[in-house]
Design a protein around this motif. Sequence first.
Motif, PDB file in Angstrom:
ATOM      1  N   UNK A 158       0.862  -1.167   0.000  1.00 24.36           N
ATOM      2  CA  UNK A 158       0.000   0.000   0.000  1.00 24.36           C
ATOM      3  C   UNK A 158       0.903   1.223   0.000  1.00 24.36           C
ATOM      4  N   UNK A 159       1.139   1.789  -1.185  1.00 25.47           N
ATOM      5  CA  UNK A 159       2.131   2.851  -1.301  1.00 25.47           C
ATOM      6  C   UNK A 159       1.715   4.097  -0.535  1.00 25.47           C
ATOM      7  N   UNK A 160       0.443   4.392  -0.513  1.00 25.65           N
ATOM      8  CA  UNK A 160       0.019   5.592   0.204  1.00 25.65           C
ATOM      9  C   UNK A 160       0.329   5.472   1.692  1.00 25.65           C
ATOM     10  N   UNK A 161      -0.051   4.345   2.294  1.00 24.20           N
ATOM     11  CA  UNK A 161       0.234   4.144   3.713  1.00 24.20           C
ATOM     12  C   UNK A 161       1.731   4.063   3.962  1.00 24.20           C
ATOM     13  N   UNK A 162       2.443   3.384   3.066  1.00 20.55           N
ATOM     14  CA  UNK A 162       3.884   3.252   3.245  1.00 20.55           C
ATOM     15  C   UNK A 162       4.594   4.594   3.070  1.00 20.55           C
ATOM     16  N   UNK A 163       4.058   5.461   2.216  1.00 24.02           N
ATOM     17  CA  UNK A 163       4.641   6.792   2.052  1.00 24.02           C
ATOM     18  C   UNK A 163       4.494   7.606   3.333  1.00 24.02           C
ATOM     19  N   UNK A 164       3.324   7.481   3.973  1.00 24.62           N
ATOM     20  CA  UNK A 164       3.123   8.148   5.262  1.00 24.62           C
ATOM     21  C   UNK A 164       4.157   7.668   6.270  1.00 24.62           C
ATOM     22  N   UNK A 165       4.356   6.352   6.308  1.00 24.09           N
ATOM     23  CA  UNK A 165       5.326   5.788   7.251  1.00 24.09           C
ATOM     24  C   UNK A 165       6.743   6.256   6.921  1.00 24.09           C
ATOM     25  N   UNK A 166       7.065   6.293   5.627  1.00 30.46           N
ATOM     26  CA  UNK A 166       8.410   6.707   5.219  1.00 30.46           C
ATOM     27  C   UNK A 166       8.676   8.146   5.635  1.00 30.46           C
ATOM     28  N   UNK A 167       7.679   9.013   5.467  1.00 29.47           N
ATOM     29  CA  UNK A 167       7.847  10.411   5.865  1.00 29.47           C
ATOM     30  C   UNK A 167       8.035  10.522   7.378  1.00 29.47           C
ATOM     31  N   UNK A 168       7.224   9.782   8.128  1.00 27.79           N
ATOM     32  CA  UNK A 168       7.347   9.823   9.587  1.00 27.79           C
ATOM     33  C   UNK A 168       8.718   9.310  10.029  1.00 27.79           C
ATOM     34  N   UNK A 169       9.174   8.223   9.410  1.00 27.85           N
ATOM     35  CA  UNK A 169      10.482   7.679   9.761  1.00 27.85           C
ATOM     36  C   UNK A 169      11.607   8.637   9.394  1.00 27.85           C
ATOM     37  N   UNK A 170      11.495   9.262   8.218  1.00 31.56           N
ATOM     38  CA  UNK A 170      12.522  10.205   7.773  1.00 31.56           C
ATOM     39  C   UNK A 170      12.620  11.380   8.736  1.00 31.56           C
ATOM     40  N   UNK A 171      11.462  11.900   9.168  1.00 29.67           N
ATOM     41  CA  UNK A 171      11.473  13.030  10.097  1.00 29.67           C
ATOM     42  C   UNK A 171      12.025  12.617  11.456  1.00 29.67           C
ATOM     43  N   UNK A 172      11.699  11.406  11.865  1.00 30.34           N
ATOM     44  CA  UNK A 172      12.180  10.921  13.168  1.00 30.34           C
ATOM     45  C   UNK A 172      13.690  10.686  13.157  1.00 30.34           C
ATOM     46  N   UNK A 173      14.193  10.115  12.065  1.00 28.76           N
ATOM     47  CA  UNK A 173      15.619   9.780  11.981  1.00 28.76           C
ATOM     48  C   UNK A 173      16.462  10.892  11.385  1.00 28.76           C
ATOM     49  N   UNK A 174      15.770  11.933  10.855  1.00 27.34           N
ATOM     50  CA  UNK A 174      16.463  13.040  10.186  1.00 27.34           C
ATOM     51  C   UNK A 174      17.287  12.532   9.000  1.00 27.34           C
ATOM     52  N   UNK A 175      16.729  11.545   8.311  1.00 26.38           N
ATOM     53  CA  UNK A 175      17.413  10.952   7.156  1.00 26.38           C
ATOM     54  C   UNK A 175      16.377  10.554   6.113  1.00 26.38           C
ATOM     55  N   UNK A 176      16.665  10.767   4.814  1.00 25.91           N
ATOM     56  CA  UNK A 176      15.726  10.391   3.760  1.00 25.91           C
ATOM     57  C   UNK A 176      15.842   8.926   3.333  1.00 25.91           C
ATOM     58  N   UNK A 177      16.597   8.114   4.071  1.00 22.47           N
ATOM     59  CA  UNK A 177      16.849   6.735   3.652  1.00 22.47           C
ATOM     60  C   UNK A 177      15.563   5.933   3.452  1.00 22.47           C
ATOM     61  N   UNK A 178      14.537   6.215   4.242  1.00 23.98           N
ATOM     62  CA  UNK A 178      13.289   5.458   4.135  1.00 23.98           C
ATOM     63  C   UNK A 178      12.671   5.605   2.753  1.00 23.98           C
ATOM     64  N   UNK A 179      12.843   6.747   2.122  1.00 17.22           N
ATOM     65  CA  UNK A 179      12.289   6.948   0.780  1.00 17.22           C
ATOM     66  C   UNK A 179      12.996   6.054  -0.236  1.00 17.22           C
ATOM     67  N   UNK A 180      14.307   5.917  -0.100  1.00 16.30           N
ATOM     68  CA  UNK A 180      15.052   5.063  -1.012  1.00 16.30           C
ATOM     69  C   UNK A 180      14.617   3.610  -0.892  1.00 16.30           C
ATOM     70  N   UNK A 181      14.383   3.159   0.332  1.00 16.38           N
ATOM     71  CA  UNK A 181      13.950   1.772   0.529  1.00 16.38           C
ATOM     72  C   UNK A 181      12.571   1.542  -0.071  1.00 16.38           C
ATOM     73  N   UNK A 182      11.658   2.474   0.144  1.00 22.74           N
ATOM     74  CA  UNK A 182      10.316   2.306  -0.414  1.00 22.74           C
ATOM     75  C   UNK A 182      10.352   2.399  -1.933  1.00 22.74           C
ATOM     76  N   UNK A 183      11.207   3.237  -2.468  1.00 21.66           N
ATOM     77  CA  UNK A 183      11.318   3.367  -3.931  1.00 21.66           C
ATOM     78  C   UNK A 183      11.725   2.022  -4.546  1.00 21.66           C
TER      79      UNK A 183
END
Length: 264
Positions: free
Chosen positions: A41-66
């Motif tokens: 579910x890309x929409x839900x996973x995108x929400x999670x990726x954004x939350x994780x990126x903000x929490x970790x201060x890293x955009x790595x979650x976006x690369x994994x989801x991509x």
Amino acid sequence: MKFMLTKIPAMTGLCLVLLGGSAPGGKLPSLRPPLEVRPLNVQAESDKALAEALRSQSPAAFGRLRQRIRHAPSPYTRYWLSYLALYESIYYLRQADRGRAEQAIRQGLALFQEHPPQRSEDFALLAYMQGFAIQFRSGMAAAAASAKVRDNATQALQLDARNLRAYYVLGSTDFYTPARYGGGKKAEAFLLKALTMPDQTTKAAQTPAWGREQAYELLVKLYQRESRPVLARRYYAEARRLFPGSQTLPELGRSLARPVAANP
């Protein structure tokens, strides 16, 4: 422009199966999935990726989801890659990095240049992202971009008159257009129209379903701006019932608690 990114449909993931071993003369091997098989579910996973990126201060979650999106090919693969680029741009804006935010949204828009939109949903997302990208432009360039947003959202409705996301984009564009340029006159009608539309007009797998929460949020802000608190609270209450897990509606609710002078 405030973006809330809300409730999109499932995208099927790529699954592998392993053969279980067996001794000579024993039972035939069984097929066992090495991991739980779940749709992506890309929409839900995108929400999670954004939350994780903000929490970790890293955009790595976006690369994994991509990578997960690319390994779960579907007719909507490019659509969701563009959508994810929008989230990544939002992340960089929250990090006060406008340079990378602009680069991310441009990369998402470039996918539409490589493969021009054909479906109603493609035109709606393209218009949405073009509207988001206006903040990186000024003067005549911003005005020209606004015209493209309206054109693409209108094209989305010509292909599917029940596209909730297209009505939301038109309402959002009018909401954020300054009054001196004719804005603020049609936002309410477009946003109310969006709320009457179904989340999806086809049950095909992987089709988008976002937009309703954003339409509610913007409608509440419109009524706040126009000092119409009764309507603002009414639609806020509806949104909270529909989206109890929203990350952004509570903040909007706090703003409603502040005293506002109502119009007669």
